[in-house]
Design an enzyme around this catalytic site. Structure first.
Site, short mmCIF file in Angstrom:
data_model
loop_
_atom_site.label_atom_id
_atom_site.label_comp_id
_atom_site.label_asym_id
_atom_site.label_seq_id
_atom_site.Cartn_x
_atom_site.Cartn_y
_atom_site.Cartn_z
N SER A 75 0.87 -1.09 -0.33
CA SER A 75 0.03 -0.33 -0.21
C SER A 75 0.86 1.17 -0.27
CB SER A 75 -1.12 0.38 0.91
OG SER A 75 -0.27 0.41 2.28
N LYS B 254 0.09 4.39 6.83
CA LYS B 254 -0.52 5.42 5.73
C LYS B 254 0.18 7.16 5.61
CE LYS B 254 -3.30 1.91 4.93
NZ LYS B 254 -2.87 1.41 3.19
#
Length: 168
Positions: A52, A96
């Site tokens: 990710s 993230k």
């Protein structure tokens, strides 16, 4: 008589041995307590894996230095890389990038949908997205993340050695 002989022969050295052993155990316990406090409340290493955050972080895993004071004192800004507890599985930790803070309007589109959506980040929340938008499961899927789930801000890559240094 046998007891008196045992204490005369071994009494003094055993007291010194016990005292030295106690001092070493005490120092070890203090060291481990200091390491626990430092790692959990100030800064510590974190292993990250997964696609990710490509190309910023490696899929096979990076060891990062995570600073934990910024999330405790609210010093998070746009673009910071953070570690957070997953909203979908509390046993997992996610990595993230902060794309929106409370009160910000965030425009996004899903990879499989053509239309753009807009969300205002509620108070006490942040909007997190992975750098690899086509693969990342992030706030586009589970919504804004409560600020309390943030565990730290990534400041430094320790491993692999060729990527050693500060992360932006």
């Amino acid at each position: 008589m046998a007891w008196k002989l045992a204490t005369d022969i071994g009494g003094l050295p055993w007291k010194n041995f016990a005292k030295e052993a106690w001092e070493r155990v005490s120092i070890t316990v203090k060291f481990l307590c200091a390491m626990h406090v430092t790692s959990n409340y100030i800064c510590g290493p974190q292993l990250t894996m997964g696609p990710s955050m490509l190309p910023t972080l490696n899929m096979s895993g990076d060891v990062l230095l995570v600073e934990r004071l910024s999330t405790r004192f609210g010093n998070i800004k746009h673009g910071d890389l953070v570690i957070a507890c997953s909203t979908e599985n509390p046993k997992k930790t996610i990595c993230k990038r902060v794309m929106g803070l409370e009160g910000d309007r965030v425009d996004f589109s899903m990879a499989n949908q053509g239309q753009s959506q807009s969300v205002v980040v509620p108070k006490g929340h942040v909007w997190l997205q992975g750098d690899n938008l086509s693969i990342s499961r992030d706030s586009r899927h589970f919504g804004p993340v409560p600020y309390g789930l943030l565990q730290g801000k990534i400041i430094f890559r320790i491993w692999p050695i060729d990527g050693f240094g500060f992360l932006n």
